[in-house]
Motif scaffolding. Structure first.
Motif, PDB file in Angstrom:
ATOM      1  N   SER A 211       0.921  -1.127   0.182  1.00  0.00           N
ATOM      2  CA  SER A 211       0.117   0.117  -0.055  1.00  0.00           C
ATOM      3  C   SER A 211       0.861   1.345  -0.250  1.00  0.00           C
ATOM      4  O   SER A 211       0.716   2.065  -0.888  1.00  0.00           O
ATOM      5  CB  SER A 211      -0.934  -0.019   1.187  1.00  0.00           C
ATOM      6  OG  SER A 211      -0.444  -0.016   2.656  1.00  0.00           O
ATOM      7  N   VAL A 212       2.090   1.299   0.700  1.00  0.00           N
ATOM      8  CA  VAL A 212       2.833   2.298   0.723  1.00  0.00           C
ATOM      9  C   VAL A 212       3.370   2.634  -0.568  1.00  0.00           C
ATOM     10  O   VAL A 212       3.556   3.753  -1.089  1.00  0.00           O
ATOM     11  CB  VAL A 212       4.086   2.263   1.724  1.00  0.00           C
ATOM     12  CG1 VAL A 212       5.167   3.241   1.632  1.00  0.00           C
ATOM     13  CG2 VAL A 212       3.449   2.109   3.205  1.00  0.00           C
TER      14      VAL A 212
ATOM     15  N   HIS B 118      -4.366   6.354  -6.129  1.00  0.00           N
ATOM     16  CA  HIS B 118      -5.177   6.745  -5.034  1.00  0.00           C
ATOM     17  C   HIS B 118      -4.975   6.067  -3.982  1.00  0.00           C
ATOM     18  O   HIS B 118      -5.151   4.822  -4.085  1.00  0.00           O
ATOM     19  CB  HIS B 118      -6.680   6.673  -5.484  1.00  0.00           C
ATOM     20  CG  HIS B 118      -7.739   7.487  -4.700  1.00  0.00           C
ATOM     21  ND1 HIS B 118      -8.295   6.694  -3.574  1.00  0.00           N
ATOM     22  CD2 HIS B 118      -8.119   8.850  -4.746  1.00  0.00           C
ATOM     23  CE1 HIS B 118      -8.913   7.644  -2.721  1.00  0.00           C
ATOM     24  NE2 HIS B 118      -9.074   8.783  -3.628  1.00  0.00           N
ATOM     25  N   PRO B 119      -5.035   6.513  -2.628  1.00  0.00           N
ATOM     26  CA  PRO B 119      -4.833   5.688  -1.507  1.00  0.00           C
ATOM     27  C   PRO B 119      -5.794   4.289  -1.498  1.00  0.00           C
ATOM     28  O   PRO B 119      -5.416   3.394  -0.905  1.00  0.00           O
ATOM     29  CB  PRO B 119      -4.878   6.657  -0.050  1.00  0.00           C
ATOM     30  CG  PRO B 119      -4.788   7.911  -0.776  1.00  0.00           C
ATOM     31  CD  PRO B 119      -5.251   7.818  -2.270  1.00  0.00           C
TER      32      PRO B 119
ATOM     33  N   GLY C 149      -1.229   2.327   4.471  1.00  0.00           N
ATOM     34  CA  GLY C 149      -1.547   3.257   3.156  1.00  0.00           C
ATOM     35  C   GLY C 149      -1.862   4.566   3.760  1.00  0.00           C
ATOM     36  O   GLY C 149      -1.645   5.638   3.225  1.00  0.00           O
ATOM     37  N   VAL C 150      -2.561   4.583   4.973  1.00  0.00           N
ATOM     38  CA  VAL C 150      -2.922   5.960   5.440  1.00  0.00           C
ATOM     39  C   VAL C 150      -1.870   6.712   6.078  1.00  0.00           C
ATOM     40  O   VAL C 150      -1.646   7.818   5.690  1.00  0.00           O
ATOM     41  CB  VAL C 150      -3.933   5.793   6.835  1.00  0.00           C
ATOM     42  CG1 VAL C 150      -4.271   7.065   7.509  1.00  0.00           C
ATOM     43  CG2 VAL C 150      -5.510   5.265   6.286  1.00  0.00           C
TER      44      VAL C 150
ATOM     45  N   LEU D 251      -0.707  10.385   4.614  1.00  0.00           N
ATOM     46  CA  LEU D 251      -0.396  11.355   5.334  1.00  0.00           C
ATOM     47  C   LEU D 251       1.160  11.884   5.552  1.00  0.00           C
ATOM     48  O   LEU D 251       1.449  13.077   5.365  1.00  0.00           O
ATOM     49  CB  LEU D 251      -0.650  11.198   6.994  1.00  0.00           C
ATOM     50  CG  LEU D 251      -2.224  10.678   7.319  1.00  0.00           C
ATOM     51  CD1 LEU D 251      -2.213  10.220   8.635  1.00  0.00           C
ATOM     52  CD2 LEU D 251      -3.064  11.869   6.968  1.00  0.00           C
ATOM     53  N   GLY D 252       2.122  11.088   5.073  1.00  0.00           N
ATOM     54  CA  GLY D 252       3.472  11.398   5.135  1.00  0.00           C
ATOM     55  C   GLY D 252       3.845  12.071   3.682  1.00  0.00           C
ATOM     56  O   GLY D 252       4.506  13.100   3.788  1.00  0.00           O
ATOM     57  N   ILE D 253       3.122  11.724   2.743  1.00  0.00           N
ATOM     58  CA  ILE D 253       3.380  12.461   1.422  1.00  0.00           C
ATOM     59  C   ILE D 253       2.718  13.715   1.521  1.00  0.00           C
ATOM     60  O   ILE D 253       3.149  14.650   1.139  1.00  0.00           O
ATOM     61  CB  ILE D 253       2.837  11.393   0.358  1.00  0.00           C
ATOM     62  CG1 ILE D 253       3.679  10.284   0.239  1.00  0.00           C
ATOM     63  CG2 ILE D 253       2.645  12.223  -1.129  1.00  0.00           C
ATOM     64  CD1 ILE D 253       3.265   9.084  -1.065  1.00  0.00           C
TER      65      ILE D 253
END
Length: 157
Positions: A36-37, A45-46, A145-146, A150-152
């Motif tokens: 997911s990362v 899209h996430p 994934g979340v 958030l990190g990006i």
């Protein structure tokens, strides 16, 4: 290794990048969480990244669970199984936490394919193992994934 897998998935045409994420997520130690990362990092899209990472990991894990079950059935037919020292730690965790606990916490130690195969090898019901592993794969994939999203987003500010 993650960079290579990200490059692999990113080299697919834009409309097919989800397939690259699905494939890399089927690899033990990559699984739904790194899949997911990778999907988020290459611009999917996430939700798409998480869903295809989960699907890739689930397909791989199910192959291991039912494959291990078939092997165990043949190997233990009319025989008693001896435990090897390397598996004793996972067996203690299995005895203490059961299938749900090992499925949810085991991802921190070993890939779902290995933990699920081991649990089936210990005699756990394949369907119960598969059920709890799917839940674990979804939770870990969604969490990572979340976090990646958030990190990006934070990095772009």
């Amino acid at each position: 290794m993650i960079d290579s897998l990200q490059e692999f998935a990113g080299n697919f045409p834009d409309w097919l990048q989800w397939a690259g994420v699905l494939l890399v997520s089927a690899i033990p130690f990559v699984e739904s969480y790194f899949g997911s990362v990778i999907g988020v990092a290459i611009g999917l899209h996430p939700v798409v990244a998480i869903v295809v990472a989960v699907i890739g990991n689930v397909i791989s894990m199910l192959a291991f669970v039912y494959g291990a079950g078939a092997i165990r059935d043949k190997a233990t037919k009319n025989k008693q199984v001896e435990e090897k020292p390397k598996r004793q730690r996972l067996k203690r965790m299995f005895d203490k936490f059961g299938v749900p606990g090992v499925s949810l916490l085991g991802q921190t130690l070993l890939p779902s394919q290995i933990t699920s195969s081991a649990m089936v090898g210990f005699g756990a019901n394949r369907n119960v193992v598969a059920f709890w592993q799917v839940i674990s794969i979804i939770l870990w994939g969604a969490l990572f994934g979340v976090l990646a999203t958030l990190g990006i987003e934070l990095a772009l500010r």
